[in-house]
Design a protein around this motif. Structure first.
Motif, PDB file in Angstrom:
ATOM      1  N   UNK A  34       0.864  -0.432   0.357  1.00  0.00           N
ATOM      2  CA  UNK A  34      -0.230  -0.350  -0.095  1.00  0.00           C
ATOM      3  C   UNK A  34       1.103   0.968  -0.122  1.00  0.00           C
ATOM      4  N   UNK A  35       0.347   2.786  -0.299  1.00  0.00           N
ATOM      5  CA  UNK A  35       0.771   3.674  -0.787  1.00  0.00           C
ATOM      6  C   UNK A  35       0.673   4.165   0.451  1.00  0.00           C
ATOM      7  N   UNK A  36       1.706   4.885   0.418  1.00  0.00           N
ATOM      8  CA  UNK A  36       1.082   6.223   2.530  1.00  0.00           C
ATOM      9  C   UNK A  36       1.674   7.066   1.965  1.00  0.00           C
ATOM     10  N   UNK A  40       8.818   7.620   5.276  1.00  0.00           N
ATOM     11  CA  UNK A  40       8.972   6.084   5.718  1.00  0.00           C
ATOM     12  C   UNK A  40       9.321   6.168   7.053  1.00  0.00           C
ATOM     13  N   UNK A  41       9.764   6.811   7.762  1.00  0.00           N
ATOM     14  CA  UNK A  41      10.256   6.958   8.914  1.00  0.00           C
ATOM     15  C   UNK A  41       9.450   7.219  10.139  1.00  0.00           C
ATOM     16  N   UNK A  42       7.973   7.630   9.508  1.00  0.00           N
ATOM     17  CA  UNK A  42       6.867   7.891  10.092  1.00  0.00           C
ATOM     18  C   UNK A  42       6.062   6.532  10.176  1.00  0.00           C
ATOM     19  N   UNK A  43       6.244   6.262   8.921  1.00  0.00           N
ATOM     20  CA  UNK A  43       5.823   4.730   8.797  1.00  0.00           C
ATOM     21  C   UNK A  43       6.143   3.125   9.248  1.00  0.00           C
ATOM     22  N   UNK A  44       7.729   3.751   9.760  1.00  0.00           N
ATOM     23  CA  UNK A  44       8.274   2.015  10.074  1.00  0.00           C
ATOM     24  C   UNK A  44       7.795   2.233  11.947  1.00  0.00           C
ATOM     25  N   UNK A  45       7.531   3.825  12.221  1.00  0.00           N
ATOM     26  CA  UNK A  45       7.574   3.652  14.128  1.00  0.00           C
ATOM     27  C   UNK A  45       6.050   3.636  14.015  1.00  0.00           C
ATOM     28  N   UNK A  46       4.970   3.373  13.151  1.00  0.00           N
ATOM     29  CA  UNK A  46       3.217   2.874  13.319  1.00  0.00           C
ATOM     30  C   UNK A  46       4.041   1.779  12.757  1.00  0.00           C
ATOM     31  N   UNK A  47       4.567   0.422  12.420  1.00  0.00           N
ATOM     32  CA  UNK A  47       4.975  -0.525  12.555  1.00  0.00           C
ATOM     33  C   UNK A  47       5.824  -1.485  13.863  1.00  0.00           C
ATOM     34  N   UNK A  48       6.564  -0.487  13.714  1.00  0.00           N
ATOM     35  CA  UNK A  48       6.392  -0.392  15.521  1.00  0.00           C
ATOM     36  C   UNK A  48       5.856  -1.276  16.588  1.00  0.00           C
ATOM     37  N   UNK A 119       5.660   6.913   1.402  1.00  0.00           N
ATOM     38  CA  UNK A 119       6.191   5.849   1.078  1.00  0.00           C
ATOM     39  C   UNK A 119       5.557   4.828   0.989  1.00  0.00           C
ATOM     40  N   UNK A 120       5.809   3.689   0.246  1.00  0.00           N
ATOM     41  CA  UNK A 120       5.556   2.232   0.218  1.00  0.00           C
ATOM     42  C   UNK A 120       5.700   1.364   1.142  1.00  0.00           C
ATOM     43  N   UNK A 121       4.444   0.812   1.995  1.00  0.00           N
ATOM     44  CA  UNK A 121       4.640  -0.795   3.079  1.00  0.00           C
ATOM     45  C   UNK A 121       4.216  -1.733   1.956  1.00  0.00           C
ATOM     46  N   UNK A 149      -2.881  -2.787   7.004  1.00  0.00           N
ATOM     47  CA  UNK A 149      -2.410  -2.284   6.409  1.00  0.00           C
ATOM     48  C   UNK A 149      -2.893  -0.797   6.123  1.00  0.00           C
ATOM     49  N   UNK A 150      -4.499  -0.358   5.752  1.00  0.00           N
ATOM     50  CA  UNK A 150      -5.552   0.667   5.664  1.00  0.00           C
ATOM     51  C   UNK A 150      -5.086   1.761   7.136  1.00  0.00           C
ATOM     52  N   UNK A 151      -5.462   0.516   8.040  1.00  0.00           N
ATOM     53  CA  UNK A 151      -5.981   1.081   9.523  1.00  0.00           C
ATOM     54  C   UNK A 151      -4.444   1.489   9.812  1.00  0.00           C
ATOM     55  N   UNK A 152      -2.714   1.023   9.437  1.00  0.00           N
ATOM     56  CA  UNK A 152      -1.640   2.051   9.554  1.00  0.00           C
ATOM     57  C   UNK A 152      -1.604   2.891   9.058  1.00  0.00           C
ATOM     58  N   UNK A 153      -1.941   2.672   7.205  1.00  0.00           N
ATOM     59  CA  UNK A 153      -2.252   4.506   6.922  1.00  0.00           C
ATOM     60  C   UNK A 153      -2.441   5.831   6.723  1.00  0.00           C
ATOM     61  N   UNK A 154      -3.922   4.675   7.251  1.00  0.00           N
ATOM     62  CA  UNK A 154      -4.865   6.504   8.183  1.00  0.00           C
ATOM     63  C   UNK A 154      -3.843   5.922   9.324  1.00  0.00           C
ATOM     64  N   UNK A 155      -3.508   6.362  10.734  1.00  0.00           N
ATOM     65  CA  UNK A 155      -2.776   6.622  11.406  1.00  0.00           C
ATOM     66  C   UNK A 155      -2.009   7.764  10.847  1.00  0.00           C
ATOM     67  N   UNK A 156      -0.995   6.776   9.951  1.00  0.00           N
ATOM     68  CA  UNK A 156       0.175   7.776  10.011  1.00  0.00           C
ATOM     69  C   UNK A 156       0.582   8.861   8.927  1.00  0.00           C
ATOM     70  N   UNK A 157      -1.195   9.088   8.262  1.00  0.00           N
ATOM     71  CA  UNK A 157      -1.275   9.884   7.375  1.00  0.00           C
ATOM     72  C   UNK A 157      -2.339  10.713   7.845  1.00  0.00           C
TER      73      UNK A 157
END
Length: 173
Positions: A34-36, A40-48, A119-121, A149-157
Motif C-alpha cells: 500500500x502507498x502511504x 518512511x520514518x513515520x510509517x516504520x514507527x507505526x509498524x513498531x 512511502x510504499x509499505x 495496512x489500511x489502518x496503519x496508512x490512516x494513522x500514519x497519514x
C-alpha cells in the motif's frame, strides 16, 4: 496466481527479495502493499506499534480491545526476541527499513520504501505449512492484513498531516 496471495503489490515488488525469503524458503508466498502519504520514518514507527496490537479487526484478533490510536515512541526501541501482536517473535530488523517476524511455520517481513514524497509499505508472508493449509491461511490473512495496512496508512497519514508547525510535519505544498 493463487487467490489471496496478492493485494496491492506490483510484479516487481513480488519478485524483490525480502528477509523472510531466507528464513522460510519455499512454501507459499503472499504479498501485500500500500502507498502511504507519510515519510518512511513515520510509517516504520507505526509498524513498531504492532508490538502491542494487530491494528486489524480488533473484535476478532485483539479480544475486542481497540488498537491504540496514539503512537508510543518507545515502541521503536527494538530487540530481537520481542513479541509482536502476541503471537509473533521479532527475528530481524533494520531500523527504519524492515521488521521480520516468525510464528511457527509463518515468517512475515514488513518493509518500508520511499515512494515520491511518501512511502510504499510492503508485506510478504512466507508459509511453510502444507499447501492446502497455507492457501487457506493466505485467504484469511488477506482480509486481516488488508484491514491492518489500511489502518496503519490512516494513522500514519493523520499524524503526518496534523503535525504541529514546529515539528517535522508535512512539507509545504
Amino acid at each position: 496466481m493463487i487467490p489471496g496471495t496478492v493485494w496491492g503489490a506490483t510484479e516487481a515488488e513480488r519478485e524483490a527479495p525480502l528477509p523472510c525469503d531466507d528464513r522460510q524458503p519455499g512454501g507459499l508466498q503472499a504479498d501485500r502493499a500500500i502507498s502511504v502519504d507519510a515519510p518512511p520514518t513515520l510509517v516504520y514507527a507505526w509498524l513498531c506499534q504492532l508490538r502491542v496490537a494487530p491494528y486489524s479487526y480488533d473484535l476478532l484478533d485483539n479480544f475486542g480491545k481497540r488498537s491504540p490510536r496514539r503512537r508510543d515512541p518507545m515502541l521503536t526501541e527494538l530487540v530481537v526476541g520481542q513479541r509482536f501482536m502476541s503471537q509473533f517473535e521479532l527475528v530481524s530488523f533494520v531500523l527504519g527499513r524492515h521488521i521480520t517476524l516468525v510464528s511457527g511455520k509463518v515468517c512475515v517481513t514488513y518493509a518500508v520504501r520511499p515512494e515520491g514524497t511518501g512511502t510504499r509499505l510492503l508485506v510478504r508472508i512466507r508459509c511453510g505449512a502444507p499447501r492446502l493449509v497455507a492457501v487457506t491461511l493466505a485467504l484469511g490473512d488477506l482480509l486481516m492484513m488488508r484491514k491492518q495496512l489500511l489502518t496503519l496508512k490512516e494513522l500514519a497519514e493523520a499524524e503526518y498531516h496534523t503535525a504541529p508547525a514546529d515539528s517535522p510535519g508535512p512539507p509545504e505544498r
